[in-house]
Design a protein around this motif. Structure first.
Motif, PDB file in Angstrom:
ATOM      1  N   UNK A  67      -2.628   3.363  -2.197  1.00  0.00           N
ATOM      2  CA  UNK A  67      -1.841   4.448  -2.609  1.00  0.00           C
ATOM      3  C   UNK A  67      -1.443   5.402  -1.259  1.00  0.00           C
ATOM      4  N   UNK A  68      -0.223   6.142  -1.506  1.00  0.00           N
ATOM      5  CA  UNK A  68       0.193   7.134  -0.419  1.00  0.00           C
ATOM      6  C   UNK A  68       0.158   8.413  -1.016  1.00  0.00           C
ATOM      7  N   UNK A  69      -0.523   9.420  -0.437  1.00  0.00           N
ATOM      8  CA  UNK A  69      -0.391  10.724  -0.984  1.00  0.00           C
ATOM      9  C   UNK A  69       0.109  11.670   0.063  1.00  0.00           C
ATOM     10  N   UNK A  70       1.049  12.554  -0.386  1.00  0.00           N
ATOM     11  CA  UNK A  70       1.693  13.428   0.477  1.00  0.00           C
ATOM     12  C   UNK A  70       1.189  14.888   0.224  1.00  0.00           C
ATOM     13  N   UNK A 136     -17.294   1.616  -6.183  1.00  0.00           N
ATOM     14  CA  UNK A 136     -17.908   0.212  -5.578  1.00  0.00           C
ATOM     15  C   UNK A 136     -16.581  -0.826  -5.423  1.00  0.00           C
ATOM     16  N   UNK A 137     -15.325  -0.344  -5.064  1.00  0.00           N
ATOM     17  CA  UNK A 137     -14.371  -1.246  -4.622  1.00  0.00           C
ATOM     18  C   UNK A 137     -13.755  -0.784  -3.325  1.00  0.00           C
ATOM     19  N   UNK A 138     -13.660  -1.563  -2.488  1.00  0.00           N
ATOM     20  CA  UNK A 138     -13.120  -1.267  -1.321  1.00  0.00           C
ATOM     21  C   UNK A 138     -11.558  -0.952  -1.212  1.00  0.00           C
ATOM     22  N   UNK A 139     -11.093  -0.151  -0.493  1.00  0.00           N
ATOM     23  CA  UNK A 139      -9.843   0.155  -0.481  1.00  0.00           C
ATOM     24  C   UNK A 139      -9.247   1.146   0.432  1.00  0.00           C
ATOM     25  N   UNK A 140      -8.080   1.379   0.583  1.00  0.00           N
ATOM     26  CA  UNK A 140      -7.444   2.291   1.815  1.00  0.00           C
ATOM     27  C   UNK A 140      -6.385   2.974   1.056  1.00  0.00           C
ATOM     28  N   UNK A 141      -6.113   4.057   1.870  1.00  0.00           N
ATOM     29  CA  UNK A 141      -5.134   5.255   1.232  1.00  0.00           C
ATOM     30  C   UNK A 141      -4.481   5.677   2.400  1.00  0.00           C
ATOM     31  N   UNK A 142      -2.999   6.182   2.141  1.00  0.00           N
ATOM     32  CA  UNK A 142      -2.305   6.683   3.344  1.00  0.00           C
ATOM     33  C   UNK A 142      -1.962   8.341   2.818  1.00  0.00           C
ATOM     34  N   UNK A 143      -2.495   9.100   4.005  1.00  0.00           N
ATOM     35  CA  UNK A 143      -2.112  10.568   3.808  1.00  0.00           C
ATOM     36  C   UNK A 143      -1.223  10.931   4.732  1.00  0.00           C
ATOM     37  N   UNK A 144       0.103  11.263   4.235  1.00  0.00           N
ATOM     38  CA  UNK A 144       1.139  11.771   4.885  1.00  0.00           C
ATOM     39  C   UNK A 144       1.169  13.385   4.690  1.00  0.00           C
ATOM     40  N   UNK A 145       1.065  14.088   5.898  1.00  0.00           N
ATOM     41  CA  UNK A 145       1.075  15.572   5.861  1.00  0.00           C
ATOM     42  C   UNK A 145       2.155  16.094   6.427  1.00  0.00           C
ATOM     43  N   UNK A 146       2.818  16.978   5.718  1.00  0.00           N
ATOM     44  CA  UNK A 146       4.034  17.798   6.324  1.00  0.00           C
ATOM     45  C   UNK A 146       3.398  19.155   6.582  1.00  0.00           C
ATOM     46  N   UNK A 147       3.444  19.690   7.787  1.00  0.00           N
ATOM     47  CA  UNK A 147       3.179  21.004   8.058  1.00  0.00           C
ATOM     48  C   UNK A 147       4.183  22.207   8.490  1.00  0.00           C
ATOM     49  N   UNK A 148       4.180  23.301   7.723  1.00  0.00           N
ATOM     50  CA  UNK A 148       5.097  24.190   7.873  1.00  0.00           C
ATOM     51  C   UNK A 148       4.447  25.284   8.797  1.00  0.00           C
ATOM     52  N   UNK A 149       4.729  25.391   9.927  1.00  0.00           N
ATOM     53  CA  UNK A 149       4.254  26.523  10.931  1.00  0.00           C
ATOM     54  C   UNK A 149       5.144  27.700  10.587  1.00  0.00           C
ATOM     55  N   UNK A 150       4.554  28.866  10.382  1.00  0.00           N
ATOM     56  CA  UNK A 150       5.156  30.181  10.146  1.00  0.00           C
ATOM     57  C   UNK A 150       5.135  31.052  11.231  1.00  0.00           C
TER      58      UNK A 150
END
Length: 150
Positions: A67-70, A136-150
């Motif tokens: 899965x890909x999470x943002x 107990x199941x091997x897997x991979x995830x992608x994590x996309x992170x948007x950064x808003x600097x103030x």
């Protein structure tokens, strides 16, 4: 040793027993130094506590099922965000930086990351890959992170 300011000024005016006066000033200086040191340590502890995790309030969970999470980070320029990646049923084996941020600095520390925002405002982006096991199941995830600097 004088106990009040009146006794202290009497010693000064009479010009006698200057050594106890110097001892008193020296002891007060040490007490003042200890108070300042305690306040500095407390201030550093408070800023570290504020930096650790308040930049992502409700992160969406990933499942290690390709899965890909943002996520979105809101952070002030010059500050840092520390975010853990553990969830209740996950065992994280590895966290890799797939795309580093363009403006800030990113460090992976075990099952967490630390993002340092540079002093300029604007936006940034980075991508992580998390591998491990979930139920107990091997897997991979992608994590996309948007950064808003103030």
């Amino acid at each position: 040793m004088p106990k009040t300011s009146a006794q202290l000024s009497l010693l000064i005016c009479e010009g006698r027993k200057i050594r106890p006066l110097l001892d008193l000033i020296s002891n007060r200086g040490k007490i003042l130094q200890a108070i300042i040191a305690a306040l500095v340590v407390q201030g550093l502890a408070c800023s570290a506590a504020l930096a650790g995790g308040t930049c992502i309030l409700h992160p969406q969970a990933f499942r290690l099922r390709s899965d890909t999470i943002r996520w979105s980070i809101k952070i002030k320029s010059g500050e840092q965000c520390i975010q853990g990646l553990r969830w209740s049923t996950l065992m994280i084996d590895k966290v890799s930086i797939i795309e580093p941020p363009k403006a800030g600095r990113l460090i992976v520390e075990g099952p967490s990351f630390r993002y340092f925002a540079d002093s300029a405002g604007g936006s940034d982006y980075f991508k992580l890959e998390i591998s491990g096991t979930s139920l107990r199941v091997n897997g991979v995830s992608s994590l996309e992170v948007d950064v808003n600097r103030q």
